[in-house]
Structures are given as C-alpha cells and as structure tokens.
Design a protein around this motif. Sequence first.
Motif, short mmCIF file in Angstrom:
data_model
loop_
_atom_site.label_atom_id
_atom_site.label_comp_id
_atom_site.label_asym_id
_atom_site.label_seq_id
_atom_site.Cartn_x
_atom_site.Cartn_y
_atom_site.Cartn_z
N MET A 12 3.85 -1.94 -18.26
CA MET A 12 3.76 -2.92 -17.12
C MET A 12 3.54 -2.44 -15.67
SD MET A 12 7.14 -5.52 -16.74
CE MET A 12 7.36 -6.28 -18.09
N GLN A 13 2.51 -2.86 -15.01
CA GLN A 13 2.13 -2.36 -13.91
C GLN A 13 3.25 -2.30 -12.92
OE1 GLN A 13 -1.57 -4.21 -12.84
NE2 GLN A 13 -0.60 -4.93 -10.83
N PHE A 14 4.05 -3.23 -12.76
CA PHE A 14 5.07 -3.26 -11.81
C PHE A 14 5.91 -2.02 -11.85
CE2 PHE A 14 5.62 -8.09 -13.07
CZ PHE A 14 4.50 -8.38 -12.52
N PHE A 15 5.97 -1.34 -12.81
CA PHE A 15 6.85 -0.36 -12.79
C PHE A 15 6.15 0.97 -12.79
CE2 PHE A 15 9.48 -3.05 -15.17
CZ PHE A 15 10.68 -2.84 -14.85
N ALA A 16 5.04 0.97 -11.88
CA ALA A 16 4.21 2.26 -11.59
C ALA A 16 4.49 3.03 -10.39
CB ALA A 16 2.80 1.82 -11.95
N ASN A 17 5.53 2.15 -9.61
CA ASN A 17 5.88 2.85 -8.53
C ASN A 17 6.81 3.86 -8.51
OD1 ASN A 17 4.29 1.99 -6.43
ND2 ASN A 17 5.44 0.21 -5.98
N ARG A 18 7.30 4.74 -7.45
CA ARG A 18 8.37 5.37 -7.59
C ARG A 18 9.18 5.39 -6.35
NH1 ARG A 18 7.72 8.06 -12.44
NH2 ARG A 18 6.01 9.39 -12.64
N ASP A 19 10.30 5.59 -6.50
CA ASP A 19 11.38 5.60 -5.29
C ASP A 19 12.06 7.10 -5.20
OD1 ASP A 19 13.17 5.19 -3.33
OD2 ASP A 19 14.63 4.19 -4.69
N PRO A 20 11.39 8.11 -4.41
CA PRO A 20 11.84 9.55 -4.46
C PRO A 20 13.13 9.56 -3.92
CG PRO A 20 9.85 9.15 -3.04
CD PRO A 20 10.39 7.92 -3.79
N PRO A 21 14.15 10.49 -4.54
CA PRO A 21 15.54 10.72 -3.77
C PRO A 21 15.12 11.56 -2.65
CG PRO A 21 15.28 11.94 -6.06
CD PRO A 21 14.08 10.91 -5.85
N ALA A 22 16.12 11.69 -1.93
CA ALA A 22 15.94 12.53 -0.51
C ALA A 22 15.18 14.02 -0.78
CB ALA A 22 17.06 12.78 0.25
N SER A 23 15.59 14.52 -1.83
CA SER A 23 15.18 15.92 -2.18
C SER A 23 13.81 15.96 -2.65
CB SER A 23 15.95 16.45 -3.32
OG SER A 23 16.15 15.62 -4.19
N ALA A 24 13.32 14.60 -3.34
CA ALA A 24 12.07 14.74 -3.82
C ALA A 24 10.92 14.31 -2.61
CB ALA A 24 11.84 13.50 -4.84
N LEU A 25 11.48 13.59 -1.72
CA LEU A 25 10.71 13.42 -0.36
C LEU A 25 10.29 14.53 0.16
CD1 LEU A 25 12.30 10.53 1.36
CD2 LEU A 25 9.91 10.87 0.60
N ILE A 26 11.09 15.65 -0.07
CA ILE A 26 10.86 17.23 0.51
C ILE A 26 9.97 17.98 -0.17
CG2 ILE A 26 11.83 19.26 1.49
CD1 ILE A 26 14.38 17.63 2.00
N SER A 27 10.30 17.87 -1.41
CA SER A 27 9.55 18.54 -2.52
C SER A 27 8.13 18.23 -2.70
CB SER A 27 10.34 18.83 -3.82
OG SER A 27 9.98 17.45 -4.52
N SER A 28 7.70 16.70 -2.30
CA SER A 28 6.45 16.09 -2.62
C SER A 28 5.72 16.44 -1.14
CB SER A 28 6.64 14.74 -2.97
OG SER A 28 7.31 13.84 -2.05
N TYR A 29 6.30 16.98 -0.14
CA TYR A 29 5.45 16.88 1.19
C TYR A 29 5.60 15.69 1.71
CZ TYR A 29 4.32 21.95 0.49
OH TYR A 29 4.37 23.25 0.23
N GLY A 30 6.79 14.88 1.70
CA GLY A 30 6.57 13.36 1.97
C GLY A 30 5.94 12.46 1.37
N LYS A 31 5.92 12.56 -0.22
CA LYS A 31 5.30 11.65 -1.08
C LYS A 31 3.81 11.82 -0.92
CE LYS A 31 7.22 7.26 -0.31
NZ LYS A 31 7.14 6.04 -0.82
N HIS A 32 3.45 13.02 -0.52
CA HIS A 32 1.79 13.38 -0.82
C HIS A 32 1.49 14.13 -1.71
CE1 HIS A 32 0.79 11.89 3.47
NE2 HIS A 32 1.87 12.45 3.64
#
Length: 420
Positions: free
Chosen positions: A1-21
Amino acid sequence: MQFFANRDPPASALISSYGKHDIVWMSNGPEWRQLRKIFVRKLMSSSSLNAGYGLRRQEVREIVREVYKQVGLPINIGEQIFLTILNVVMNMLWGGSLQGEDRKNVGVEFRQVVGEIVEMIGKPNISDFFPVLARFDLQGIKSNTKKLVSWFDRIFDSVIALRMDVDVDDKSEAKKENKESNKDFLQFLLELKNQGDSKTSLSMTQIKGLLLDTVLGGTDTTSTTLEWAMAEILKNPEIIRKVQEELDEVVGNDSIVEESHIPKLHYLNTVLKETLRLHPAVPLLVPHCPSQSCTVAGYTIPEGSRIFVNVWAMQRDPKAWENPLEFQPERFLKEPGKCDYQGNNFQYLPFGSGRRVCAGISLAEKLVAYVLATLLHSFDWKLPEGVKLDLSDKFGIILKKSEPLVAIPTARLSTPELYN
Ligand code: HEM
C-alpha cells in the motif's frame, strides 16, 4: 500500500540520515526515488555485482586465511565476519579496505561505532514521544548520535578530499580510461554532483547520506544474520552434516567455494531462509508512517502514526507456521517458491515489502550465502569445552545475539594450499 511508503525518523535517525538526506529515512517522493534508483542501479544491478565479485572473493579468501591461522583456538565468529563484510562494503564504496593490523584494530572500532549508532536509533527516546521535551535531550541520545556520526563524517571527508585531490592532479588519458572501468560508487556519486543537471545532481550531504546508509544498512544486518546462522547450525549437528554433504557434492573437498556454486546449494539456501525466519535482522522493520489515514483489517490507522511491523512475531506465528519455534530448514524445501525475499508472502518479510523493501537484497543474498558456504566448507566447528550455546537475543532495531558466538575451527579440506 503506497500510503505506507513514508518514514517518520526518530530524533537519532534525523542525525544519522544527515537530516533525512538518505534512502532509509527520507519521505516517499521524487528525491527519495532518485536516490534509491541511483543506489539500486549503480550498486545492486547484476552487472555491478558481477563486476565486484573479484573484490568479494579476495575478502572471503582473507577470512579463510585468518581463521586458518587460528585453527584449534576459540574465535569470535561475529567479529571475523563483520571485518570481512566491512571490507567488502568499503571496497564497493570507495575502493579501499582495511589490511594487516588495521583490519583488526580499525575494523573493531568501526564495528563498535556502527553498533552504537544502531543502538541509539533503536533506543526508545522520550524526546520522540513528547516533542516538547525534545530540546532537553534527557537521555543524551541526540548528543551521543552526533558524536558517533561525526566519527564517520571525518572518514567520509578524508576519502572524499583524497578523491578530489587525485582528480585534480590526474587528468592523463590512460588514467582516465582506467578510472572509467574501475569506477567505484563514490567516484560515480561525485561525478553526478559535478555534472548532473538540476534533476540528477546530488548534494554533498546526499552523498554522505548514501555512504552512511550503505555502511549502516549493509554491515551489521549481514554479519548478525551470519552469526545467527552459525549458532543455529552449531546447535544442530544433523544440519551441519547435511550442509557439508551438499558442499562436498557441489564443490568437492579439493576445491574452494565460488559464488557461482551458490544457486546449486539448495539446502544451504534453506538454512539461510530459516535463519532469517527465526532471527530477522530487522525485527520490526524500519518504522513506516502512513501519509493519510486508512483502514487495515478493520482498524483505523491515523495519518502520521509511527508503525512498527512485527515480522519477528509474524514469522513465529503458529497459525502460519508448523512447529514455529523449531529450526527446520526443510520447511522451505517442501514449497521452494512460497517464500521469497521480496516480501510477496506476508508470513515471511525479513527484508520488508513494497516500495520500502530492503534496497540491498541482491548483495545480501549473495554475500551471506557465499561467506556461510565458505566457512562451513573449509572448516569444522565446535564449541569450546564446557561452553553451552546461548541463543538468546538482545532487543534493538537490529536483533543481535546477547552473547557473542565463540567457536573452535578445524581444517577439513584436502590440502593446506586451499587455505591460501
Ligand atoms: C541480511 C541482510 C539484510 C537484512 C535482513 C535487511 C533488512 C532490511 C529491512 C527489513 C529493511 C526495511 C524494510 C521496510 O522498512 O519495509 C531494509 C531497508 C534497507 N536496507 Fe537492508 N537488509 C539487509 C542487508 C542490506 C544491505 C547489504 C544493504 C546495502 C548495502 C541494505 C540497504 C538497505 C537500505 C538502503 C534500506 C532502506 C530502503 C528504503 O527505505 O527505501 N540492506 N533492510
């Protein structure tokens, strides 16, 4: 289901993903599609994987030499395997690997930093549940993650700077041609950054995001899976006998395993499927986030919720599996097509399913089978005297063994030359 293709990063993942990049944590949309396309086409296509076989082979031969040096002694299998996988991944990314003393010293530090970042991402964080408290970082998760990511950032900065220096210094035709045929992922990404148009160009932050995705997504998952596989096999002497019988038939004990043998190793492949059923490396998948409210099996899922899909429980569900807690690879022989790794059967989702299915399946499948086949073909394994096998796990975003697996290898091939 394409509705579920989003993510909601926790605070730690925002950092490890260079701000969702990056690929893992970016929301579904054109930018994520572009990054994922680059990653899958450039790193995971059959032609790229075939071209990289020489490097994988070199690292797998290295682990055989390392283990051979320690025949008769107890070794930490997970650590050895991690060093091999790390070298394979670094070779793919920027054509470098850790050798000699560095393989052990720097490699072990790498493992520790990867493990700590993964732990920070998986740790329940008050800041994620009560955003008003986020700025206080009460558990120190954000500051810790920042420190760990900056360790990687320094490495990325130095390999990127080195690469740019080489580029400036070296414009000779011969070198250019050589570079064209040996282009690693970093080279390809830097060229996209410099030459791409507004649609295809990449920023330096996205490049680093992709590098970190590959190191974090590719090393701990594969080496943890291999450690579980070895532990289950050591617990079941009948399984190790069957795997080795198959290896002796397909490869022979006067030869060495090659990746081309893997498709013929049907039993070994079922052992891996069964390992990923009982010990899925990412037991709750990476959290999904519906982009609009929807109904699933009569339950309303509000837009923006953080969804954990408990594949660990689904893959042990007695309604779906006979004797679900027993390690029985044969269950996959009965209906070989029933469970693939692409998530087509909702009872079996070790790599997820749909748009956000693992982007590294093709490499993971090859690498895990190749390393496991080699370790079981080249050596017999037993537990140290008096040690009881512990199969308990430790909760986290990656499901690891709570105690490292230590076992003693003995050589089983016909001549010492096969260990070179
Ligand atoms: C046994 C090994 C592996 C397992 C069990 C595994 C499992 C997973 C799972 C469960 C997900 C999340 C799927 C979802 O949220 O629905 C995922 C995502 C991902 N994996 Fe893997 N993985 C493995 C190896 C690898 C390797 C070797 C790489 C790359 C070198 C890789 C790169 C990624 C990436 C980039 C994503 C994010 C995909 C996206 O969000 O679009 N993985 N993996």
